[in-house]
Design a protein around this motif. Structure first.
Motif, short mmCIF file in Angstrom:
data_model
loop_
_atom_site.label_atom_id
_atom_site.label_comp_id
_atom_site.label_asym_id
_atom_site.label_seq_id
_atom_site.Cartn_x
_atom_site.Cartn_y
_atom_site.Cartn_z
N ILE A 220 34.43 26.85 43.36
CA ILE A 220 35.03 26.87 44.61
C ILE A 220 34.23 28.17 45.46
CG2 ILE A 220 37.06 27.78 45.79
CD1 ILE A 220 38.65 25.86 44.24
N ARG A 221 34.08 29.23 44.29
CA ARG A 221 33.61 30.36 45.01
C ARG A 221 32.13 30.23 45.43
NH1 ARG A 221 32.48 35.63 41.45
NH2 ARG A 221 31.64 33.86 40.29
N ASP A 222 31.40 29.57 44.43
CA ASP A 222 30.00 29.26 44.67
C ASP A 222 29.68 28.13 45.81
OD1 ASP A 222 29.73 30.95 42.72
OD2 ASP A 222 29.55 29.47 41.10
N GLU A 223 30.56 26.97 45.51
CA GLU A 223 30.16 25.94 46.66
C GLU A 223 30.58 26.33 47.86
OE1 GLU A 223 29.66 22.37 46.17
OE2 GLU A 223 29.50 22.34 44.24
N PHE A 224 31.66 27.15 48.14
CA PHE A 224 32.13 27.09 49.32
C PHE A 224 32.27 28.67 49.92
CE2 PHE A 224 34.48 23.77 48.01
CZ PHE A 224 34.57 22.89 48.83
N GLY A 225 31.41 29.58 49.04
CA GLY A 225 31.47 31.00 49.35
C GLY A 225 32.53 31.51 49.58
N MET A 226 33.73 31.16 48.98
CA MET A 226 35.04 31.40 49.14
C MET A 226 35.46 32.87 48.51
SD MET A 226 37.94 30.18 50.52
CE MET A 226 36.70 28.75 51.05
N THR A 227 36.30 33.90 49.44
CA THR A 227 36.91 34.88 48.97
C THR A 227 38.04 34.61 48.11
OG1 THR A 227 35.65 35.95 50.75
CG2 THR A 227 37.33 37.00 49.53
N ILE A 228 38.41 34.77 47.02
CA ILE A 228 39.30 34.52 46.11
C ILE A 228 40.31 35.89 45.81
CG2 ILE A 228 40.41 33.36 44.06
CD1 ILE A 228 37.91 31.71 44.49
N PHE A 229 41.74 35.77 46.10
CA PHE A 229 42.62 36.90 45.68
C PHE A 229 43.54 36.13 44.69
CE2 PHE A 229 45.93 40.06 47.28
CZ PHE A 229 45.64 40.83 46.04
N MET A 230 43.67 36.61 43.55
CA MET A 230 44.38 35.70 42.42
C MET A 230 45.41 36.53 41.69
SD MET A 230 42.37 33.66 39.62
CE MET A 230 41.72 35.09 38.61
N ILE A 231 46.53 36.04 41.54
CA ILE A 231 47.49 36.56 40.60
C ILE A 231 47.26 35.97 39.48
CG2 ILE A 231 50.08 36.84 40.16
CD1 ILE A 231 50.45 37.03 43.02
N GLU A 232 47.20 36.76 38.20
CA GLU A 232 47.02 35.74 36.86
C GLU A 232 47.63 36.73 35.58
OE1 GLU A 232 46.69 32.32 36.53
OE2 GLU A 232 47.17 33.25 34.53
N HIS A 233 47.91 35.84 34.75
CA HIS A 233 48.35 36.55 33.40
C HIS A 233 47.48 36.29 32.39
CE1 HIS A 233 52.30 38.31 34.42
NE2 HIS A 233 52.63 37.19 34.80
N HIS A 234 46.74 35.11 32.56
CA HIS A 234 45.80 34.94 31.30
C HIS A 234 44.75 35.91 31.29
CE1 HIS A 234 48.09 31.26 31.02
NE2 HIS A 234 46.99 30.80 29.92
N MET A 235 44.39 36.87 30.48
CA MET A 235 43.53 37.81 30.69
C MET A 235 42.44 37.47 30.31
SD MET A 235 44.50 40.48 31.80
CE MET A 235 46.28 40.37 32.35
N ASP A 236 41.98 36.32 29.54
CA ASP A 236 40.60 35.79 29.35
C ASP A 236 40.01 35.59 30.67
OD1 ASP A 236 41.00 35.98 26.95
OD2 ASP A 236 41.55 33.95 26.65
N LEU A 237 40.82 34.64 31.42
CA LEU A 237 40.47 34.24 32.61
C LEU A 237 40.26 35.36 33.67
CD1 LEU A 237 40.41 32.04 34.97
CD2 LEU A 237 42.63 31.82 35.17
N VAL A 238 41.17 36.21 33.82
CA VAL A 238 40.99 37.36 34.53
C VAL A 238 39.78 38.08 34.31
CG1 VAL A 238 42.04 39.62 35.31
CG2 VAL A 238 43.65 37.57 35.06
N MET A 239 39.42 38.25 33.13
CA MET A 239 38.42 39.20 32.76
C MET A 239 36.96 38.68 33.01
SD MET A 239 39.73 42.15 32.01
CE MET A 239 41.47 42.50 31.87
#
Ligand SMILES: Nc1ncnc2c1ncn2[C@@H]1O[C@H](COP(=O)(O)OP(=O)(O)O)[C@@H](O)[C@H]1O
Ligand SMILES: [Mg+2]
Lengths: 279, 358
Positions: A220-239
């Protein structure tokens, strides 16, 4: 101005409970920024303030350099207010969530909220309603054929790009959990936002689904040049995908920085990572 | 099946229906019960569909339908009583203060507009309320309207608690069918438009709908106003059917009847509402009439059967439906030519096809 979102001195107090305490943060164009913190730290509340669900008790929010939200303690909160910067803000600017979405901030919910009685296709098509140029009359009497066709085409396109084409005629709630999450993100994308807020997109997912989701968000970031603000607990994903991370504890950002910086921050380890890493 | 073919079939079916009605009217004596059922059924179908637009498609539990029907009925009557009849109709009010009358079609539209205007005005405060409170507020509105229309001071316009009569009515069953048919067609087109999709989104999840950029207040108000518009027209049709208007016709019992029809037909199904309107009228006007009259078998006086017992039976029916058949006849499905076509072709080919509900 390069920052898409700026949260300035935002305090959100429910009665005597301070859920968000003088929060300051920025999200720059094209970044993926994560907001992490223990349960009850005030992350969802921060999203609810940014999207107009709650007017903050005090503080302001800027979007693409324009002030979109502002408030100061009023009524019974005048007495109850425990936060900082009291008196710094004087005007009230409190748009409803639909106005915020129109401005270009779209969100997903911690607990999936799809339109239950509708198909995948219809779930996304609804998001096209806010960009309509037709009115009640022209829409009812189907005088907006071109626009209607365009809405459907955009929906098809989005479904294809986001890999949901093969399930488009299925009922939204009959999808497997991981796909429901993706559908909710796709639906938010269909409102044509410039900033996407994701509230725990990987919640309840197994490692394989989480991995797919990581790729999905990257796409989504690459295709749409989207800015993303995300709440997340999965550290693998976050890091893995965050450019920067804010760590929230008791409503206050206690640390910020790149994944490496945050991981090595002793305060963060103490407050949060220590417990969560091995979950 | 192509779209064009489907349209041709649908149009042919409608024409066939009208021809059948026309032929019936010229062969069966006009006093036959079947015409009562058809006329009233068509009128109730319209008000049931208009209620379904709110309750079924937008998820707003409103109980003001009888009030909006009253507004429509009175508007129609007041505007169409011929000038020379007014001194007899308004005999206690010196012939009233209105001394003109307008054509039937204009009055029908006006009936809708007046009902819609009231809905617009009360919509703003009332639609903020959550489900049960909205129901109470709209029910209260309907009762207040009924009281106001009987108010002596408004007599020169409403004729107070006296009857309105001598206005143009219809004889042919085709009239309510055509008017209701057109109105229901417009409601269906609205439901199938982008606004209709927004209504359904609000029904499914208000919070998510708002996050999709749908202005809740605006869209709820549209649904409320449009629904009331058509309730107003159905009120005018009912006035034409009854040939006299009195505010006491439009009690909350009428709203419950309509609610019963909507629930039996399926909350969220237009064709369900239409089917169950006729079903309801057949039952209440025809088959279950006997419940309201004393009956003797030989010397035995059958217990319970007396005036008002029909209402009790209907209340029991609504409870049974709510408890055990919450989906009604149709659920949220629709009855359509395409659906039947798909149903049969799917059976034949045993291939996977579309749902029978589109
Ligand atoms: N509408 C509300 N009314 C009262 N308290 C609330 C409300 N929303 C959130 N809170 C409180 O705010 C705090 C933060 O909640 P939340 O933002 O959901 O945390 P997180 O998303 O970080 O887990 C919690 O103590 C919660 O009980
Ligand atoms: Mg949360």
């Amino acid at each position: 101005m390069t920052n898409v979102l700026k949260v300035e001195n935002v305090t959100m107090q429910f009665g005597g409970v301070v859920a968000v305490d003088n929060m300051n943060l920025e999200v720059n164009k094209g970044e993926i920024v994560s907001l992490i913190g223990p349960n009850g730290a005030g992350k969802t509340t921060a999203f609810n303030v940014i999207t107009g669900v709650y007017a903050p008790t005090n503080g302001a929010v800027y979007f693409n350099g324009t002030k979109i939200i502002e408030n100061h303690p009023q009524g019974k909160m005048k007495k109850l207010y425990k936060g900082e910067n009291n008196g710094k803000y004087s005007s009230v600017l409190a748009p409803t969530p639909d106005k915020i979405t129109k401005m270009g901030i779209a969100r997903t919910f911690q607990n999936i909220r799809l339109f239950k009685s509708q198909t995948v296709f219809e779930n996304i098509l609804i998001a096209k309603h806010l960009r309509r140029t037709s009115n009640l009359f022209t829409a009812t009497f189907h005088l907006n054929g071109k626009e209607e066709a365009e809405m459907r085409k955009q929906t098809e396109d989005l479904l294809r790009i986001l890999g949901l084409e093969d399930v488009k005629d299925e009922m939204a709630t009959s999808l497997p959990y991981g796909k429901q999450r993706r559908l909710e993100i796709a639906r938010a994308m269909a409102t044509e936002p410039t900033l996407l807020l994701l509230d725990e997109p990987a919640a309840g997912m197994n490692p394989q689904e989480t991995e797919e989701l990581t790729a999905f968000i990257g796409r989504i970031r690459d295709e749409f040049g989207m800015t993303i603000f995300m709440i997340e607990h999965h550290m693998d994903l976050v890091m893995e995908i965050s450019d920067r991370i804010y760590v929230l504890d008791f409503g206050k950002p206690i640390a910020a920085g790149t994944p490496e910086e945050v991981q090595n921050n002793p305060r963060v380890i103490e407050a949060y990572l220590g417990g969560a890493v091995d979950e | 099946m192509t779209k064009k073919k489907e349209t041709i079939i649908n149009v042919s079916l409608i024409v066939a229906l009208l021809v059948v009605l026309y032929v019936m009217e010229h062969t069966i004596p006009s006093t036959a019960m079947i015409f009562t059922v058809l006329k009233k059924g068509a009128i109730y179908a319209l008000v049931a569909v208009s209620m379904n637009l709110l309750n079924g498609f937008t998820g707003l539990f409103s109980l003001g339908q009888a009030g909006f029907m009253l507004l429509g009925a009175y508007t129609y009557g007041i505007l169409t009583i011929p000038a020379e009849q007014r001194e007899f109709v308004y005999m206690y009010y010196d012939g009233g203060i209105i001394h003109f009358s307008v054509p039937v079609v204009v009055a029908l539209v006006a009936a809708g507009i007046v009902a819609a205007a009231f809905a617009y005005l009360i919509g703003l405060p009332v639609l903020r309320l959550k489900s049960d409170y909205l129901a109470i507020a709209t029910l209260g509105f309907a009762e207040i309207i009924r009281a106001i229309f009987q108010w002596d001071k408004l007599g020169p316009v409403t004729n107070g608690s006296n009857l309105l009569k001598s206005y143009p009515t219809f004889k042919s069953v085709l009239f309510p069918f055509i008017v209701s048919g057109i109105c229901i067609a417009v409601i269906v087109m609205l439901i199938n438009s982008t606004y209709g999709r927004a209504f359904k989104a609000i029904r499914d999840d208000e919070v998510a709908a708002e996050a999709m950029g749908i202005n809740l207040a605006h869209h709820k108000r549209i649904a409320f106003v449009v629904s009331s518009f058509f309730a107003g027209i159905s009120g005018a049709l009912l006035a034409m059917y009854q040939t006299t208007i009195q505010a006491s016709m439009f009690k909350s019992a009428m709203t419950y009847e309509i609610l019963l029809i909507v629930v039996i037909g399926g909350i969220g199904s237009v064709t369900g509402s239409c089917l169950s309107s006729f079903l309801f009228i057949i039952l209440s006007e025809w088959l279950l009439r006997f419940l309201d009259s004393d009956m003797y078998i030989g010397d035995f006086h059958v217990p319970l059967l007396r005036a008002g017992f029909r209402k009790v039976v209907f209340s029991v029916i609504i409870m049974i439906i709510v408890l055990f058949f919450r989906k009604g006849i149709m659920g949220t499905k629709e009855f359509s030519v395409r659906g039947i076509y798909n149903f049969f072709t799917r059976k034949k080919k045993a291939a996977k096809g579309g749902d029978s509900n589109d």
